[in-house]
Scaffold this motif. Sequence first.
Motif, PDB file in Angstrom:
ATOM      1  N   ASP A 196      40.065  24.996  45.020  1.00 20.62           N
ATOM      2  CA  ASP A 196      41.121  25.959  44.698  1.00 20.62           C
ATOM      3  C   ASP A 196      41.735  26.585  45.946  1.00 20.62           C
ATOM      4  O   ASP A 196      42.868  27.066  45.902  1.00 20.62           O
ATOM      5  CB  ASP A 196      40.570  27.076  43.806  1.00 20.62           C
ATOM      6  CG  ASP A 196      40.068  26.551  42.475  1.00 20.62           C
ATOM      7  OD1 ASP A 196      40.534  25.469  42.066  1.00 20.62           O
ATOM      8  OD2 ASP A 196      39.211  27.207  41.864  1.00 20.62           O
ATOM      9  N   ILE A 197      40.978  26.593  47.038  1.00 21.04           N
ATOM     10  CA  ILE A 197      41.443  27.315  48.224  1.00 21.04           C
ATOM     11  C   ILE A 197      42.664  26.646  48.840  1.00 21.04           C
ATOM     12  O   ILE A 197      43.582  27.315  49.323  1.00 21.04           O
ATOM     13  CB  ILE A 197      40.298  27.422  49.255  1.00 21.04           C
ATOM     14  CG1 ILE A 197      39.176  28.277  48.681  1.00 21.04           C
ATOM     15  CG2 ILE A 197      40.783  28.016  50.559  1.00 21.04           C
ATOM     16  CD1 ILE A 197      38.020  28.467  49.615  1.00 21.04           C
ATOM     17  N   SER A 198      42.697  25.315  48.815  1.00 20.23           N
ATOM     18  CA  SER A 198      43.793  24.609  49.475  1.00 20.23           C
ATOM     19  C   SER A 198      45.133  24.847  48.794  1.00 20.23           C
ATOM     20  O   SER A 198      46.180  24.619  49.395  1.00 20.23           O
ATOM     21  CB  SER A 198      43.496  23.109  49.512  1.00 20.23           C
ATOM     22  OG  SER A 198      43.403  22.596  48.195  1.00 20.23           O
ATOM     23  N   THR A 199      45.123  25.296  47.560  1.00 15.57           N
ATOM     24  CA  THR A 199      46.374  25.543  46.833  1.00 15.57           C
ATOM     25  C   THR A 199      46.652  27.029  46.649  1.00 15.57           C
ATOM     26  O   THR A 199      47.452  27.405  45.793  1.00 15.57           O
ATOM     27  CB  THR A 199      46.315  24.867  45.452  1.00 15.57           C
ATOM     28  OG1 THR A 199      45.199  25.396  44.718  1.00 15.57           O
ATOM     29  CG2 THR A 199      46.164  23.370  45.596  1.00 15.57           C
ATOM     30  N   SER A 200      45.996  27.869  47.416  1.00 18.96           N
ATOM     31  CA  SER A 200      46.137  29.311  47.217  1.00 18.96           C
ATOM     32  C   SER A 200      47.137  29.959  48.162  1.00 18.96           C
ATOM     33  O   SER A 200      47.283  31.174  48.155  1.00 18.96           O
ATOM     34  CB  SER A 200      44.771  29.994  47.381  1.00 18.96           C
ATOM     35  OG  SER A 200      44.232  29.704  48.648  1.00 18.96           O
ATOM     36  N   LEU A 208      32.403  37.016  39.737  1.00 21.00           N
ATOM     37  CA  LEU A 208      32.463  37.361  41.156  1.00 21.00           C
ATOM     38  C   LEU A 208      32.139  38.836  41.388  1.00 21.00           C
ATOM     39  O   LEU A 208      31.515  39.192  42.395  1.00 21.00           O
ATOM     40  CB  LEU A 208      33.849  37.033  41.711  1.00 21.00           C
ATOM     41  CG  LEU A 208      34.153  35.543  41.901  1.00 21.00           C
ATOM     42  CD1 LEU A 208      35.631  35.327  42.182  1.00 21.00           C
ATOM     43  CD2 LEU A 208      33.309  34.965  43.024  1.00 21.00           C
ATOM     44  N   LYS A 209      32.538  39.696  40.468  1.00 22.02           N
ATOM     45  CA  LYS A 209      32.246  41.121  40.632  1.00 22.02           C
ATOM     46  C   LYS A 209      30.750  41.391  40.543  1.00 22.02           C
ATOM     47  O   LYS A 209      30.186  42.134  41.354  1.00 22.02           O
ATOM     48  CB  LYS A 209      32.997  41.930  39.574  1.00 22.02           C
ATOM     49  CG  LYS A 209      34.510  41.909  39.740  1.00 22.02           C
ATOM     50  CD  LYS A 209      35.189  42.713  38.646  1.00 22.02           C
ATOM     51  CE  LYS A 209      36.706  42.666  38.806  1.00 22.02           C
ATOM     52  NZ  LYS A 209      37.397  43.413  37.719  1.00 22.02           N
ATOM     53  N   MET A 241      42.139  36.463  44.187  1.00 22.09           N
ATOM     54  CA  MET A 241      42.861  35.200  44.043  1.00 22.09           C
ATOM     55  C   MET A 241      42.291  34.327  42.930  1.00 22.09           C
ATOM     56  O   MET A 241      42.759  33.210  42.723  1.00 22.09           O
ATOM     57  CB  MET A 241      42.843  34.447  45.371  1.00 22.09           C
ATOM     58  CG  MET A 241      43.593  35.168  46.472  1.00 22.09           C
ATOM     59  SD  MET A 241      43.883  34.164  47.945  1.00 22.09           S
ATOM     60  CE  MET A 241      42.226  33.956  48.548  1.00 22.09           C
ATOM     61  N   MET A 242      41.247  34.829  42.247  1.00 21.21           N
ATOM     62  CA  MET A 242      40.638  34.131  41.109  1.00 21.21           C
ATOM     63  C   MET A 242      40.210  32.718  41.477  1.00 21.21           C
ATOM     64  O   MET A 242      40.551  31.742  40.812  1.00 21.21           O
ATOM     65  CB  MET A 242      41.595  34.118  39.912  1.00 21.21           C
ATOM     66  CG  MET A 242      41.876  35.494  39.349  1.00 21.21           C
ATOM     67  SD  MET A 242      43.019  35.514  37.964  1.00 21.21           S
ATOM     68  CE  MET A 242      44.548  35.057  38.787  1.00 21.21           C
ATOM     69  N   GLN A 243      39.450  32.613  42.546  1.00 22.53           N
ATOM     70  CA  GLN A 243      38.985  31.318  43.034  1.00 22.53           C
ATOM     71  C   GLN A 243      37.470  31.248  42.948  1.00 22.53           C
ATOM     72  O   GLN A 243      36.773  32.170  43.373  1.00 22.53           O
ATOM     73  CB  GLN A 243      39.424  31.101  44.481  1.00 22.53           C
ATOM     74  CG  GLN A 243      40.923  31.025  44.659  1.00 22.53           C
ATOM     75  CD  GLN A 243      41.309  30.916  46.114  1.00 22.53           C
ATOM     76  OE1 GLN A 243      40.493  31.122  46.996  1.00 22.53           O
ATOM     77  NE2 GLN A 243      42.562  30.599  46.365  1.00 22.53           N
ATOM     78  N   THR A 244      36.984  30.147  42.410  1.00 25.99           N
ATOM     79  CA  THR A 244      35.543  29.929  42.320  1.00 25.99           C
ATOM     80  C   THR A 244      35.119  28.580  42.886  1.00 25.99           C
ATOM     81  O   THR A 244      33.920  28.335  43.021  1.00 25.99           O
ATOM     82  CB  THR A 244      35.072  30.010  40.858  1.00 25.99           C
ATOM     83  OG1 THR A 244      35.794  29.048  40.075  1.00 25.99           O
ATOM     84  CG2 THR A 244      35.302  31.403  40.288  1.00 25.99           C
TER      85      THR A 244
END
Length: 344
Positions: free
Chosen positions: A228-232, A123-124, A221-224
């Motif tokens: 994953d978003i719904s559980t963040s 992501l970076k 949030m270490m999401q790719t």
Amino acid sequence: MQLKIMFFMLIALLTGTTITLSSNHWFMAWIGLEINTLAITPLIMNKKTPRSTEATAKYFIIQALASTTLLCLTTFNFWKTGEWDIDLTHPLPTSLITITLMMKLGIAPLHFWMPEVLQGTSLKTGLILSTWQKIAPLTLLYQLSTEFNTNMMIIMGLLSVLVGGWGIINQTELRKMMAYSSIGHLGWTLIIMPYYPNLALLNFIIYMIMSIMMFMTLNKMMQTKMSDISTSWSYSPPLLCMMMLVMLSLGGLLPLTGFLPKLLTVLFMTKKSMIIFTTLLIITSLLSTYMYIRLTHFMMMMLTPNTTASSTSWRPQKTFFSLFTLSATISTLLMPILPTIFIL
């Protein structure tokens, strides 16, 4: 990758972009673009996985092809005009130089490498590819804005907005979604650049700020993946709410910042009596707006906004920086400066 090597590569990125920005000579601008390409390649391959190796190879081949073509065309321009100055470009190679720079930017229909490269990197590094690496080619396009083939720019801009909206709908990977978002926003920039280059510059700056906020949030949030978003919510509900607002801003919803460049673009194109192109632009941009609203609904409605009852060891520590606050503010609350822009 060692810290010293990474620092050296980042300095090289800064140097390459600075050389291109400050040069009025085609050969020096080409050198700056080459330094950028060589500096970002090790960063893409930093993860040392087959996917990152593939992404590095794709990026290097495409950029090398574009750079070689650009050097040949600028040499042809020197043969025709006797000058290396960017301002004295011959009309014959100008269109081909424009297409070459669009290949470097990842503009449709030369966009096929962009989603795959972003998917294969971190992501970076994806943040650098989506923002910093666009500055140098876009600056050259800005300098050539008076020599553009206007019809070609409008058609490629509309195609980019369509591809960006159409491609983002079927994605579940957030990095590919950001890649198609980049293609769509650059389409808006290209459409208005032949008429109002300063507005195109404003469009790109706003997009860059919103992308910085999105990539920083996803990395934090270490999401790719979309799932994953719904559980963040358990990580940071305020941060997720801010990411939701930035997504809506990327979609161009009122009264967020992303609506500002789209409104100005539509107004100025309407003043030019380009009603048909403006209508097509608005219709094609609805695809990406729909996806951002759908993703926001997925974030907000799939899980109740409650944190966990106890802190577990695998949850990372919440450390936020002032850059989050600045990026979030600009990404969502810049709309009130609209009257000032009209005065200027």
